[in-house]
Design an enzyme around this catalytic site. Structure first.
Site, PDB file in Angstrom:
ATOM      1  N   ASP A 159       0.825  -1.211   0.000  1.00 58.30           N
ATOM      2  CA  ASP A 159       0.000   0.000   0.000  1.00 58.30           C
ATOM      3  C   ASP A 159       0.866   1.271   0.000  1.00 58.30           C
ATOM      4  OD1 ASP A 159      -1.964  -1.854   0.374  1.00 58.30           O
ATOM      5  OD2 ASP A 159      -2.774  -0.965   2.210  1.00 58.30           O
ATOM      6  N   ASP A 160       0.215   2.365  -0.317  1.00 61.50           N
ATOM      7  CA  ASP A 160       0.725   3.734  -0.106  1.00 61.50           C
ATOM      8  C   ASP A 160       1.791   4.184  -1.107  1.00 61.50           C
ATOM      9  OD1 ASP A 160      -0.920   3.466   2.055  1.00 61.50           O
ATOM     10  OD2 ASP A 160       0.576   3.907   3.584  1.00 61.50           O
ATOM     11  N   HIS A 209      -5.914   2.841  -3.872  1.00 62.99           N
ATOM     12  CA  HIS A 209      -5.824   3.104  -2.424  1.00 62.99           C
ATOM     13  C   HIS A 209      -6.242   4.552  -2.141  1.00 62.99           C
ATOM     14  CE1 HIS A 209      -4.685   1.859   1.559  1.00 62.99           C
ATOM     15  NE2 HIS A 209      -3.650   2.658   1.673  1.00 62.99           N
ATOM     16  N   HIS A 213      -5.364   9.100   0.400  1.00 65.40           N
ATOM     17  CA  HIS A 213      -5.345   8.233   1.583  1.00 65.40           C
ATOM     18  C   HIS A 213      -6.463   8.630   2.550  1.00 65.40           C
ATOM     19  CE1 HIS A 213      -3.689   5.590   4.725  1.00 65.40           C
ATOM     20  NE2 HIS A 213      -3.116   4.980   3.700  1.00 65.40           N
ATOM     21  N   HIS A 300       3.874  -2.132   2.932  1.00 70.99           N
ATOM     22  CA  HIS A 300       3.918  -0.788   2.351  1.00 70.99           C
ATOM     23  C   HIS A 300       5.228  -0.637   1.591  1.00 70.99           C
ATOM     24  CE1 HIS A 300       1.164  -0.769   5.748  1.00 70.99           C
ATOM     25  NE2 HIS A 300       0.501   0.183   5.113  1.00 70.99           N
TER      26      HIS A 300
HETATM   27 ZN    ZN Z   1      -2.524   3.016   3.371  1.00 68.87          ZN
END
Ligand code: ZN
Length: 352
Positions: A159-160, A209, A213, A300
Site C-alpha cells: 500500500d501507499d 488506495h 489516503h 507498504h
Molecule cells: Zn494506506
C-alpha cells in the site's frame, strides 16, 4: 524486454498429431529430465501429470510448473546455470539456435529475466517437437495461466506507494517469476507512473488506495467516488485500464463505500506491522512465522526496510513451494470476487 522477433517463426509451430495418443506422463518425465538433468521424483510431479492428462493445463503451463515450482524441479540455481539448463532442454538443435535471441547468444544477461528465457525455450523447435511427439497441446505462451489453484499460494500486497523502493521489489518478483498487488495512492501515482506501468507489464496487479489516503467512511458518496476516480485516471494512463481491486485506507469501509466501489474491496489477514517497526528482520519474521496458504499479506512499498525484507521473503516462500500471486489470481478458482464485496483471505476450500 521481449520483442516480436523473439518468436522463432516457421520451425516452432508444432501441431498435435491426431494419431498420437496423448502421453502426459512421458511428456513430463522427458521434459523434467531435459531441464533438470535427472529423472523426477515421481511423487512430486503427480499433480502436473494429472492436470495435463485431464486437459486443465497446456504443455507450456506444465513446463512452467516444472521449471518454476517446487512440485517439479525447484530452479534454485544461478542465472547462468538456469540458462544453460534451458538451452540443453531445447536440444541445441539448429533450428533452436536460429531462434536463440541475441541476448542469450552474447550473454547479455543484465536485463534478462528467467521468465524471458522460459518464453524463449517454449518457442523453440525442441520444445514444440516434444509436444508433437507426446500428443500434447502446447498452448500459447501468452494465454498461459501459470497459477495452480490447488497448490499453495500467497498474495503479497503493498500500500501507499509507489516509491523509490518499488523497483527493488519488482526486480525481485521478476527474477523469481512471481506476482504481487500494489495499492497505489494518487499523490504517489502521479510521480511513479513508470513503476505502475512496469508492475502491470510483468503481471502484477494495480489496486486503488484512494487519491489522498482518505478515510472513506467520513465521506459522502460523491466524495468516495472522487477519491477513487482520481486514482483510476493515473492507473489508466499507465496501464490502459482502471484498478481491478480497491483497498480502503485504514481498512475502513461502510455500505456507501461498497455501493460506490466498482471493484472488490481487498483487506488482509496478515499484518506485518512494517510501517511501525520499519525493521527488515521483523517484517521477514512476521511473514515467515505466520503465513499460510491463501493469506493476504499487508505491507507498504514506501519503506526501504520492507523492500529489503522482500529480498529474503520472495525467494524463501518460492523455495517453500508457494506461488506468489495477485489478488485476481488468488481469487480465481477459490470463489472469485464481486465489486463491493470485502475479502480478507482465500484459503483453499474456504467459504468466501
Ligand atoms: Zn494506506
Amino acid at each position: 524486454m521481449l520483442s516480436a522477433s523473439f518468436v522463432c517463426g516457421a520451425f516452432c509451430h508444432g501441431t498435435v498429431n491426431a494419431d498420437t495418443t496423448p502421453d502426459a506422463s512421458g511428456f513430463v518425465d522427458e521434459i523434467f529430465t531435459a531441464i533438470a538433468g535427472e529423472v523426477p521424483d515421481t511423487a512430486k510431479v503427480t499433480n502436473i501429470k494429472a492436470a495435463l492428462e485431464d486437459g486443465s493445463i497446456t504443455g507450456i503451463e506444465a513446463a512452467h510448473r516444472i521449471v518454476f515450482s517446487t512440485e517439479g524441479f525447484n530452479a534454485n540455481r544461478d542465472d547462468e546455470t538456469f540458462i544453460e539448463s534451458m538451452k540443453n532442454a531445447a536440444n541445441n538443435d539448429l533450428s533452436s539456435l536460429m531462434g536463440l535471441p541475441t541476448f542469450i547468444f552474447f550473454g547479455e544477461l543484465e536485463n534478462l529475466t528467467r521468465e524471458d528465457v522460459f518464453e524463449w525455450y517454449v518457442s523453440t523447435h525442441g520444445f514444440q517437437q516434444l509436444c508433437v511427439d507426446y500428443g500434447i497441446d502446447p498452448g500459447e505462451y501468452g494465454d498461459g495461466n501459470f497459477t495452480d489453484p490447488e497448490a499453495p499460494m500467497i498474495a503479497l500486497t503493498f500500500d501507499d506507494g509507489p516509491s523509490q523502493y518499488t523497483d527493488m521489489i519488482l526486480d525481485c518478483l521478476e527474477e523469481y517469476g512471481q506476482h504481487a498487488t500494489f495499492f497505489v495512492v494518487g499523490y504517489n501515482a502521479v510521480d511513479y507512473m513508470d513503476q505502475i506501468a512496469r508492475a502491470d507489464y510483468i503481471g502484477c496487479e494495480i489496486g486503488n488506495h484512494t487519491a489522498g489516503h482518505a478515510n472513506l467512511t467520513t465521506l459522502d458518496t460523491v466524495g468516495i467516488f472522487q477519491q477513487l476516480r482520481r486514482v483510476d485516471k493515473y492507473i489508466y494512463m499507465a496501464t490502459g485500464h482502471n484498478a481491478t481491486v480497491i483497498r480502503p485506507p485504514y481498512g475502513a469501509f461502510n455500505d456507501n463505500v461498497r455501493l460506490v466501489a466498482q471493484a472488490p474491496l481487498v483487506l488482509w489477514n496478515v499484518d506485518t506491522q512494517d510501517w511501525e517497526t520499519r525493521d527488515t528482520q521483523s517484517t521477514i519474521d512476521n511473514i515467515m512465522n505466520t503465513v499460510q496458504d491463501g493469506d493476504i499479506v499487508l505491507m507498504h512499498d514506501i519503506y526501504e526496510s520492507t523492500a529489503e525484507a522482500m529480498l529474503t521473503v520472495i525467494p524463501e516462500l518460492t523455495a517453500q513451494g508457494y506461488q506468489l500471486v495477485t489478488m485476481s489470481e488468488i481469487a480465481e478458482g477459490r470463489g472469485g470476487m464481486e465489486p463491493g464485496g470485502a475479502y480478507y483471505r482465500f484459503r483453499q476450500l474456504d467459504e468466501i
